[in-house]
Design a protein around this motif. Structure first.
Motif, PDB file in Angstrom:
ATOM      1  N   LEU A 166     -14.666  76.643  43.929  1.00 49.30           N
ATOM      2  CA  LEU A 166     -15.046  75.232  43.990  1.00 49.30           C
ATOM      3  C   LEU A 166     -15.749  74.877  45.305  1.00 49.30           C
ATOM      4  N   ARG A 167     -16.244  75.868  45.998  1.00 50.25           N
ATOM      5  CA  ARG A 167     -16.889  75.638  47.290  1.00 50.25           C
ATOM      6  C   ARG A 167     -18.022  74.608  47.163  1.00 50.25           C
ATOM      7  N   ASN A 168     -17.954  73.576  48.004  1.00 51.53           N
ATOM      8  CA  ASN A 168     -18.962  72.506  48.045  1.00 51.53           C
ATOM      9  C   ASN A 168     -19.111  71.767  46.710  1.00 51.53           C
ATOM     10  N   GLN A 169     -18.021  71.680  45.944  1.00 51.59           N
ATOM     11  CA  GLN A 169     -18.090  71.074  44.608  1.00 51.59           C
ATOM     12  C   GLN A 169     -17.184  69.855  44.448  1.00 51.59           C
ATOM     13  N   ILE A 170     -16.480  69.435  45.506  1.00 46.56           N
ATOM     14  CA  ILE A 170     -15.494  68.352  45.370  1.00 46.56           C
ATOM     15  C   ILE A 170     -15.933  67.098  46.127  1.00 46.56           C
ATOM     16  N   LEU A 171     -15.838  65.966  45.455  1.00 51.05           N
ATOM     17  CA  LEU A 171     -16.036  64.662  46.085  1.00 51.05           C
ATOM     18  C   LEU A 171     -14.681  63.954  46.145  1.00 51.05           C
ATOM     19  N   LEU A 172     -14.391  63.346  47.292  1.00 50.14           N
ATOM     20  CA  LEU A 172     -13.126  62.628  47.457  1.00 50.14           C
ATOM     21  C   LEU A 172     -13.393  61.141  47.656  1.00 50.14           C
ATOM     22  N   VAL A 173     -12.502  60.301  47.133  1.00 51.10           N
ATOM     23  CA  VAL A 173     -12.607  58.863  47.392  1.00 51.10           C
ATOM     24  C   VAL A 173     -12.282  58.599  48.856  1.00 51.10           C
ATOM     25  N   ASP A 174     -12.892  57.587  49.403  1.00 48.18           N
ATOM     26  CA  ASP A 174     -12.716  57.261  50.814  1.00 48.18           C
ATOM     27  C   ASP A 174     -11.481  56.372  50.985  1.00 48.18           C
ATOM     28  N   GLY A 175     -10.306  56.979  50.800  1.00 51.57           N
ATOM     29  CA  GLY A 175      -9.051  56.230  50.908  1.00 51.57           C
ATOM     30  C   GLY A 175      -7.974  57.072  51.569  1.00 51.57           C
ATOM     31  N   ALA A 176      -7.373  56.533  52.634  1.00 53.00           N
ATOM     32  CA  ALA A 176      -6.363  57.289  53.379  1.00 53.00           C
ATOM     33  C   ALA A 176      -5.136  57.594  52.524  1.00 53.00           C
ATOM     34  N   ARG A 177      -4.643  56.600  51.792  1.00 50.57           N
ATOM     35  CA  ARG A 177      -3.429  56.827  50.990  1.00 50.57           C
ATOM     36  C   ARG A 177      -3.691  57.844  49.885  1.00 50.57           C
ATOM     37  N   GLU A 178      -4.894  57.773  49.274  1.00 50.50           N
ATOM     38  CA  GLU A 178      -5.207  58.681  48.169  1.00 50.50           C
ATOM     39  C   GLU A 178      -5.360  60.126  48.657  1.00 50.50           C
ATOM     40  N   VAL A 179      -6.111  60.314  49.733  1.00 53.80           N
ATOM     41  CA  VAL A 179      -6.374  61.677  50.211  1.00 53.80           C
ATOM     42  C   VAL A 179      -5.140  62.270  50.894  1.00 53.80           C
ATOM     43  N   MET A 180      -4.495  61.503  51.758  1.00 55.41           N
ATOM     44  CA  MET A 180      -3.254  62.001  52.373  1.00 55.41           C
ATOM     45  C   MET A 180      -2.190  62.225  51.297  1.00 55.41           C
ATOM     46  N   GLY A 181      -2.188  61.337  50.284  1.00 55.75           N
ATOM     47  CA  GLY A 181      -1.231  61.501  49.186  1.00 55.75           C
ATOM     48  C   GLY A 181      -1.461  62.795  48.430  1.00 55.75           C
ATOM     49  N   MET A 182      -2.735  63.136  48.229  1.00 52.95           N
ATOM     50  CA  MET A 182      -3.071  64.402  47.571  1.00 52.95           C
ATOM     51  C   MET A 182      -2.518  65.578  48.379  1.00 52.95           C
ATOM     52  N   GLY A 183      -2.695  65.521  49.705  1.00 54.67           N
ATOM     53  CA  GLY A 183      -2.165  66.586  50.559  1.00 54.67           C
ATOM     54  C   GLY A 183      -0.657  66.660  50.495  1.00 54.67           C
ATOM     55  N   LEU A 184       0.007  65.514  50.536  1.00 53.41           N
ATOM     56  CA  LEU A 184       1.474  65.487  50.466  1.00 53.41           C
ATOM     57  C   LEU A 184       1.970  66.008  49.121  1.00 53.41           C
ATOM     58  N   ASN A 185       1.372  65.514  48.035  1.00 49.11           N
ATOM     59  CA  ASN A 185       1.782  65.958  46.696  1.00 49.11           C
ATOM     60  C   ASN A 185       1.574  67.447  46.494  1.00 49.11           C
ATOM     61  N   SER A 186       0.507  67.996  47.085  1.00 48.76           N
ATOM     62  CA  SER A 186       0.232  69.431  46.932  1.00 48.76           C
ATOM     63  C   SER A 186       1.332  70.279  47.569  1.00 48.76           C
ATOM     64  N   LEU A 187       2.058  69.661  48.506  1.00 55.12           N
ATOM     65  CA  LEU A 187       3.187  70.352  49.164  1.00 55.12           C
ATOM     66  C   LEU A 187       4.526  69.890  48.575  1.00 55.12           C
ATOM     67  N   HIS A 188       4.451  69.104  47.496  1.00 57.48           N
ATOM     68  CA  HIS A 188       5.632  68.574  46.805  1.00 57.48           C
ATOM     69  C   HIS A 188       6.408  67.585  47.670  1.00 57.48           C
ATOM     70  N   TYR A 189       5.693  66.877  48.537  1.00 59.12           N
ATOM     71  CA  TYR A 189       6.282  65.792  49.316  1.00 59.12           C
ATOM     72  C   TYR A 189       5.931  64.459  48.659  1.00 59.12           C
ATOM     73  N   SER A 190       6.668  63.425  49.046  1.00 60.64           N
ATOM     74  CA  SER A 190       6.437  62.090  48.488  1.00 60.64           C
ATOM     75  C   SER A 190       5.139  61.485  49.019  1.00 60.64           C
ATOM     76  N   LEU A 191       4.511  60.666  48.171  1.00 53.77           N
ATOM     77  CA  LEU A 191       3.323  59.903  48.577  1.00 53.77           C
ATOM     78  C   LEU A 191       3.644  58.914  49.693  1.00 53.77           C
ATOM     79  N   ASN A 192       4.917  58.575  49.825  1.00 51.38           N
ATOM     80  CA  ASN A 192       5.349  57.589  50.808  1.00 51.38           C
ATOM     81  C   ASN A 192       6.116  58.233  51.961  1.00 51.38           C
TER      82      ASN A 192
END
Length: 357
Positions: A166-192
Motif C-alpha cells: 500500500l506504499r503511497n496509496q493511503i489518504l487520511l482525514v485531517d482529524g487528530a481524534r480519528e488518526v490517533m484513534g486509528m493508531g490506538l485501536n491498531s494496538l487494541h487500546y481505547s479511542l479515549n
C-alpha cells in the motif's frame, strides 16, 4: 424653511441608509430573532431543498452558516459576536458545551416527532435524557478502498494499512481524534486512552505508516479517492457512501479491532434569540419523510427509525452504513478528554503530520 426641509431630508436619508446597512449586517452576520432562524452546521450537511421547504412552512427566513470542526464551532459560540439558534456538534463537544454552560435545555413537549428516533440513539452518556441535544446523524469511522487498485485484495482491519503493497496509496482525514484513534485501536487500546505511554506508542506506530501515506487531507479526500488518485482512505462512513456513489469499485469496512461510533446532534446555544423557531426546525427535521430525504442527500445514517421506511431499500438494508447493534455495541464514542489531554492528542497528531510530509 427650504433649508430646514433639505436638512430634514438629508437626516432622513442618512437614517434610512444606516438602517439598510444594519439590516444587511444582521442578515449576513447571523442575526437571530423575529422571523429569522440562524443555523450553524457542518458543510454540505443538509439538503438545501429542506431549508426552502421549512421556510415556506414556517414563514421564517433561514440564515445558514457552516463550520469545519467542533473546536471552531465552540470558539465562535463562546465569543458570542454571532448568535445562533441551532448548532450541530458531535457528542464529545456536546458534553463540553454542557460543562461550560453554553446550551439551553430542549423542551420535548414542542417535539411531537421525537418518538420516531430509535431508542438506541437516545439517552446516551454524553447527554442523559437528551436534555440538551436531539439526534441528527450518526455513523462510524472506517476504511474505504478500491480492491481493483489493490490487485483484488480486501481490507478488514487497521493492521492491513501497514501492508508494504500500500506504499503511497493511503489518504487520511485531517482529524487528530480519528488518526490517533486509528493508531490506538491498531494496538487494541481505547479511542479515549489517556495513558501518555500508550499515546506515544500509538504515535510511534503511526510514524511507521508514513511510507504508505500519500497525504492527510480535508474534504478533497472524497474527490481524490473517487477519481482513483489513491486506493485507500480513512474516512467517516457518510463520506464513504458519497465516494462509493461516485465510484462503484469502492467498498467500505469498519476495522475488526474497533473504531469510532459518532453522533451529531442538534442543540440550542445559550445565545439563541429564536428558541421557538429552533424547536420548530428540530421537529421539522424529525419528521420521518424529511429525515429520509436528508439522509439520502447527505449520505450519513439517520437515527430516525420511521424514516427507514421512506429510504430506498439499497440504502436502508446496507449493513456497512446501518450496521446491527452487535457491531455498534463494540465501537466507542469519543469522550470529552479535557483541554490538556486534547491538546496532547493534537500535539502528537501534528508531529505525525510533519513526519508524514
Amino acid at each position: 424653511m427650504k433649508q430646514l426641509v433639505r436638512a430634514f431630508i438629508a437626516v432622513f436619508l442618512v437614517s434610512m441608509g444606516l438602517l439598510y446597512i444594519l439590516n444587511e449586517l444582521n442578515s449576513s452576520e447571523g442575526y437571530s430573532g423575529g422571523n429569522t432562524l440562524t443555523i450553524y452546521n457542518w458543510g454540505d450537511y443538509i439538503d438545501p431543498d429542506l431549508i426552502e421547504k421549512f421556510e415556506k412552512q414556517s414563514g421564517l427566513k433561514v440564515i445558514y452558516q457552516t463550520f469545519d470542526s467542533n473546536e471552531a464551532m465552540m470558539t465562535k459560540i463562546k465569543q458570542g459576536g454571532t448568535t445562533f439558534d441551532i448548532a450541530v456538534p458531535s457528542e464529545y463537544a456536546i458534553a463540553k458545551m454542557k460543562e461550560e454552560d453554553l446550551l439551553i435545555p430542549i423542551d420535548h413537549t414542542q417535539l411531537p416527532n421525537l418518538p420516531f428516533i430509535n431508542s438506541r440513539f437516545m439517552d446516551l452518556s454524553f447527554d442523559p435524557k437528551n436534555e440538551y441535544s436531539i439526534p441528527y446523524f450518526w455513523g462510524t469511522v472506517g476504511i474505504v478502498y478500491n480492491s481493483e487498485m489493490l490487485g483484488g485484495k480486501k481490507l478488514s482491519s487497521w493492521a492491513d494499512l501497514w501492508d508494504k503493497d500500500l506504499r503511497n496509496q493511503i489518504l487520511l482525514v485531517d482529524g487528530a481524534r480519528e488518526v490517533m484513534g486509528m493508531g490506538l485501536n491498531s494496538l487494541h487500546y481505547s479511542l479515549n486512552d489517556t495513558d501518555k505511554n500508550h499515546l506515544l506508542e500509538a504515535k510511534e506506530k503511526l510514524d511507521t505508516l508514513t511510507p504508505n501515506v500519500k497525504a492527510i487531507v480535508g474534504d478533497e479526500i472524497k474527490m481524490l479517492i473517487a477519481n482513483e488518485e489513491a486506493a485507500v482512505g480513512v474516512v467517516w462512513s457518510g463520506d464513504a457512501a458519497e465516494i462509493m456513489w461516485e465510484n462503484e469499485k469502492l467498498d467500505y469496512v469498519v476495522p475488526k479491532e474497533g473504531s469510532n461510533l459518532w453522533f451529531d446532534n442538534m442543540v440550542i446555544p445559550k445565545t439563541a434569540k429564536n428558541i421557538n423557531g429552533a424547536h420548530q426546525f428540530m421537529n421539522f427535521i424529525l419528521d420521518p419523510k424529511n429525515a429520509a430525504q436528508n439522509a439520502e442527500y447527505v449520505g450519513y445514517s439517520t437515527p430516525n427509525e420511521k424514516a427507514m421506511d421512506f429510504l430506498p431499500e439499497d440504502i436502508s438494508s446496507d449493513k456497512r452504513f446501518y450496521p446491527d447493534p452487535e457491531l455498534t455495541d463494540k465501537l466507542e464514542v469519543y469522550e470529552n478528554l479535557g483541554k490538556k489531554m486534547l491538546a496532547y492528542y493534537n500535539e502528537l497528531f501534528l508531529e505525525f503530520k510533519m513526519h508524514s510530509k
